[in-house]
Design an enzyme around this catalytic site. Structure first.
Site, short mmCIF file in Angstrom:
data_model
loop_
_atom_site.label_atom_id
_atom_site.label_comp_id
_atom_site.label_asym_id
_atom_site.label_seq_id
_atom_site.Cartn_x
_atom_site.Cartn_y
_atom_site.Cartn_z
N CYS A 188 -6.91 2.08 -10.63
CA CYS A 188 -5.91 1.68 -9.63
C CYS A 188 -5.50 0.26 -9.97
CB CYS A 188 -6.49 1.78 -8.22
SG CYS A 188 -7.64 0.46 -7.85
N ARG A 238 -2.57 1.85 4.46
CA ARG A 238 -3.79 2.56 4.07
C ARG A 238 -5.01 1.96 4.76
NH1 ARG A 238 -4.89 3.03 -2.00
NH2 ARG A 238 -6.66 4.01 -0.98
N ARG A 277 -12.11 1.12 -12.25
CA ARG A 277 -12.83 1.84 -11.19
C ARG A 277 -13.57 3.08 -11.73
NH1 ARG A 277 -10.28 0.45 -6.26
NH2 ARG A 277 -12.22 1.04 -5.24
N ASP A 326 -13.05 -7.81 -0.61
CA ASP A 326 -11.91 -7.32 0.20
C ASP A 326 -11.30 -8.41 1.06
OD1 ASP A 326 -13.22 -3.97 0.79
OD2 ASP A 326 -12.31 -4.93 -0.96
N VAL A 365 -16.19 -9.02 -8.76
CA VAL A 365 -16.42 -7.58 -8.56
C VAL A 365 -15.42 -6.72 -9.33
CG1 VAL A 365 -16.56 -5.72 -6.85
CG2 VAL A 365 -17.47 -8.00 -6.31
N ARG A 398 -8.81 7.25 -3.96
CA ARG A 398 -10.00 7.30 -4.83
C ARG A 398 -11.27 7.67 -4.06
NH1 ARG A 398 -12.15 4.13 -6.70
NH2 ARG A 398 -12.39 4.75 -8.87
N LYS A 440 -12.45 1.56 8.19
CA LYS A 440 -11.94 2.55 7.21
C LYS A 440 -13.07 2.95 6.25
CE LYS A 440 -9.64 1.10 3.44
NZ LYS A 440 -10.15 1.58 2.14
N ASN A 441 -13.78 1.95 5.74
CA ASN A 441 -14.77 2.22 4.68
C ASN A 441 -16.10 2.77 5.19
OD1 ASN A 441 -12.82 1.51 2.90
ND2 ASN A 441 -13.69 -0.49 2.38
C1 EPZ Z 1 -15.77 0.15 -2.21
O1 EPZ Z 1 -15.12 0.59 -3.38
C2 EPZ Z 1 -14.67 -0.08 -1.18
N1 EPZ Z 1 -13.98 1.19 -0.90
C3 EPZ Z 1 -13.69 -1.12 -1.71
O2 EPZ Z 1 -12.74 -1.37 -0.69
C4 EPZ Z 1 -14.46 -2.42 -1.99
O3 EPZ Z 1 -13.57 -3.36 -2.55
C5 EPZ Z 1 -15.61 -2.14 -2.97
O4 EPZ Z 1 -16.46 -1.09 -2.44
C6 EPZ Z 1 -16.46 -3.37 -3.21
O5 EPZ Z 1 -16.97 -3.84 -2.00
C7 EPZ Z 1 -14.56 2.08 -0.06
O6 EPZ Z 1 -15.65 1.86 0.46
C8 EPZ Z 1 -13.80 3.33 0.21
P1 EPZ Z 1 -17.82 -0.26 -6.10
P2 EPZ Z 1 -16.00 1.22 -4.57
O7 EPZ Z 1 -18.24 1.08 -6.62
O8 EPZ Z 1 -17.19 1.87 -4.04
C9 EPZ Z 1 -17.97 -0.87 -10.79
C10 EPZ Z 1 -10.62 -1.64 0.21
O9 EPZ Z 1 -9.80 -2.54 0.01
N2 EPZ Z 1 -18.43 0.53 -10.87
O10 EPZ Z 1 -18.74 -1.00 -5.19
O11 EPZ Z 1 -15.08 2.00 -5.44
C11 EPZ Z 1 -16.54 -0.98 -10.28
O12 EPZ Z 1 -15.61 -0.83 -11.34
C12 EPZ Z 1 -11.37 -1.06 -0.95
O13 EPZ Z 1 -10.94 -1.17 1.33
C13 EPZ Z 1 -18.74 1.07 -12.11
O14 EPZ Z 1 -18.62 0.42 -13.14
O15 EPZ Z 1 -16.43 -0.09 -5.35
C14 EPZ Z 1 -16.51 -2.38 -9.69
O16 EPZ Z 1 -16.29 -3.31 -10.75
C15 EPZ Z 1 -10.87 -1.62 -2.28
N3 EPZ Z 1 -19.18 2.37 -12.17
C16 EPZ Z 1 -17.94 -2.56 -9.15
O17 EPZ Z 1 -18.74 -1.55 -9.79
C17 EPZ Z 1 -19.33 3.14 -11.05
O18 EPZ Z 1 -19.74 4.31 -11.18
C18 EPZ Z 1 -18.05 -2.36 -7.65
O19 EPZ Z 1 -17.39 -1.15 -7.34
C19 EPZ Z 1 -19.01 2.57 -9.79
C20 EPZ Z 1 -18.57 1.26 -9.73
#
Ligand code: EPZ
Length: 420
Positions: free
Chosen positions: A117, A398, A122, A306, A328, A93, A22-23
């Site tokens: 969420c 999802r 996020r 995840d 995370v 998202r 998916k990702n």
């Molecule tokens: C991706 O989300 C995945 N989704 C998530 O999978 C996964 O849990 C996550 O990466 C971490 O591995 C997809 O790839 C579609 P991040 P993402 O940006 O990119 C903070 C699932 O279950 N952050 O790596 O949104 C954020 O709040 C989903 O399949 C900022 O502060 O996660 C978090 O604490 C859930 N500012 C940390 O970084 C930003 O601009 C990591 O988030 C971006 C992120």
């Protein structure tokens, strides 16, 4: 809302195939916006999130066709709209992933802020800051990111924290930028590498994906291609934990063992015997009860967040005391409250869930709150005495293709009932 009725207590045995990731599918489908040629994406899982991003592309003017093998052909030759509306973004998202390609190819994009969420706020500040450093003029108003740029220019970006979609968005933005972009402290997830491989097949010039430093040499244009998405490592890990929790033995085919080393190590620590081949993993926990393990989630290649809920479920019925530390996301323990209702002896202290395994969980009506929490509850139901009812399973749909079909193929007894 549909529910899953899970009768627990049977060992999972047999073999199933893993679906595409998916990702990886989501950023790759967004990346098709970078060209006016037709792009075909194969091995895409049939999931609600995929349906959503296809609807988003179509709302912009993309022509999307799906053949009988679920290969998806995307024709972005007539993208008249450069807007990702709130109505679609609020349901998924990851729609934010169209921001980079739209600004890179068209110099403009209006993308709704995704909002938070269940698992956390996020924010997307790092996506926005990265685009600004590439010369985009960005206004955030009325809940939208409004980005404009004549032509993005290459920049040296150092991420304050590792962000998967932030890395992917800026990688795609850099593909058609003027000059070289360097992404430091970049995400190293396999899905980032898969996206880079896809973009390079279209004619992009990306090196270093999979490491913390990614270099993108901007080009004037990229063309069409066809690409097969890599297997889903989180789906793989989820079904391995299901087998471990039920004392079973399963073989998962069409997967990539080298994408989930940290998970395999922890499963072996829990007492599982693991065998791997080029594209398969076999886990044998026949007649054994897992030992509790200590988990700390961190960016790849460390233990994936995840997979956290799934290991909370396993620790709940394992032998001994196990701790799960979530570093995370700030609110990713909603499944713990539901596991407690199933008799788990688990408590939260700050960002750590501490559990003392019980012999048997007891079935209960529980509610899914987010994608991976719901997976954890399904696993708990498989190991519980009696029939567990998991409500709001649209969360599960999802991220897991035909979850009850695949688990029932392994001997589980799960029924999907329409909710009201
Ligand atoms: C991706 O989300 C995945 N989704 C998530 O999978 C996964 O849990 C996550 O990466 C971490 O591995 C997809 O790839 C579609 P991040 P993402 O940006 O990119 C903070 C699932 O279950 N952050 O790596 O949104 C954020 O709040 C989903 O399949 C900022 O502060 O996660 C978090 O604490 C859930 N500012 C940390 O970084 C930003 O601009 C990591 O988030 C971006 C992120």
């Amino acid at each position: 809302m549909d529910k899953l009725l899970i009768r627990g207590g049977t060992r999972l045995e047999g073999e199933i195939s893993i679906s595409g990731a998916k990702n990886a599918s989501l950023p790759i489908l967004a990346g098709t916006l970078l060209t006016s040629d037709t792009v075909t994406v194969c091995n895409v899982p049939h999931l609600n999130d995929v349906t959503t991003i296809i609807a988003l592309l179509q709302s912009m003017g993309a022509m999307v066709t799906v053949d009988d093998k679920l290969n998806i052909a995307v024709d972005n030759s007539d993208i008249s709209e450069r807007c990702a509306p709130y109505e679609l973004v609020k349901t998924m998202r990851a729609s934010i992933l169209v921001l980079g390609p739209l600004v890179s190819r068209f110099g403009e994009a209006d993308v709704s802020l995704p909002g938070g969420c269940a698992i956390g706020a996020r924010p997307v500040n790092l996506h926005v800051q990265g685009l600004q450093s590439m010369g985009a003029d960005i206004k955030v108003e009325n809940g939208y990111i409004r980005a404009r740029a004549d032509r993005l220019r290459g920049a040296h970006i150092v991420f304050d924290m590792v962000t998967v979609t932030g890395t992917e968005n800026l990688m795609m933005a850099a593909v058609l930028a003027d000059g070289e972009t360097v992404l430091e402290n970049a995400a190293r997830e396999p899905e980032v590498s898969d996206l880079a491989n896809f973009l390079n097949k279209m004619g992009a010039k990306i090196t270093g994906a999979g490491s913390g430093t990614i270099r993108i040499e901007g080009v004037d244009g990229v063309g069409g291609t066809s690409y097969e998405v890599l297997p889903d490592r989180i789906e793989t890990g989820t079904y391995l934990v299901a087998a471990a929790m039920t004392g079973g033995r399963v073989r998962l085919k069409r997967t990539s063992p080298d994408c989930l080393e940290a998970v395999l190590v922890k499963l072996q620590e829990a007492g599982a015997s693991i065998a791997i081949g080029d594209d398969w993993i076999e886990l044998d926990m026949t007649g054994k009860r897992p030992r509790a393990v200590d988990i700390r989630t961190l960016p790849y290649p460390a233990f994936p967040t995840d997979m956290q809920a799934q290991f909370c479920a396993m620790n709940a019925t394992a032998e001994g005391v196990g701790t799960v530390t979530e570093t995370v996301f700030e609110n990713r323990f909603q499944h713990v409250l539901e596991l407690q209702r199933m008799g788990a002896d688990i408590r939260i202290e700050g960002n750590m869930a501490i559990s003392t395994g019980v012999e048997r969980l007891t079935a209960a009506p529980v509610m899914a709150t987010d994608l991976r929490a719901s997976a954890g509850l399904v696993l708990a139901g498989l190991a519980a005495e009696g029939e567990t009812v998991v409500d709001r399973i649209y969360h599960v749909d999802r991220g897991y293709e035909r979850i009850e079909e695949k688990l029932n193929q392994l001997g589980a007894s799960i029924r999907r009932v329409p909710g009201f």
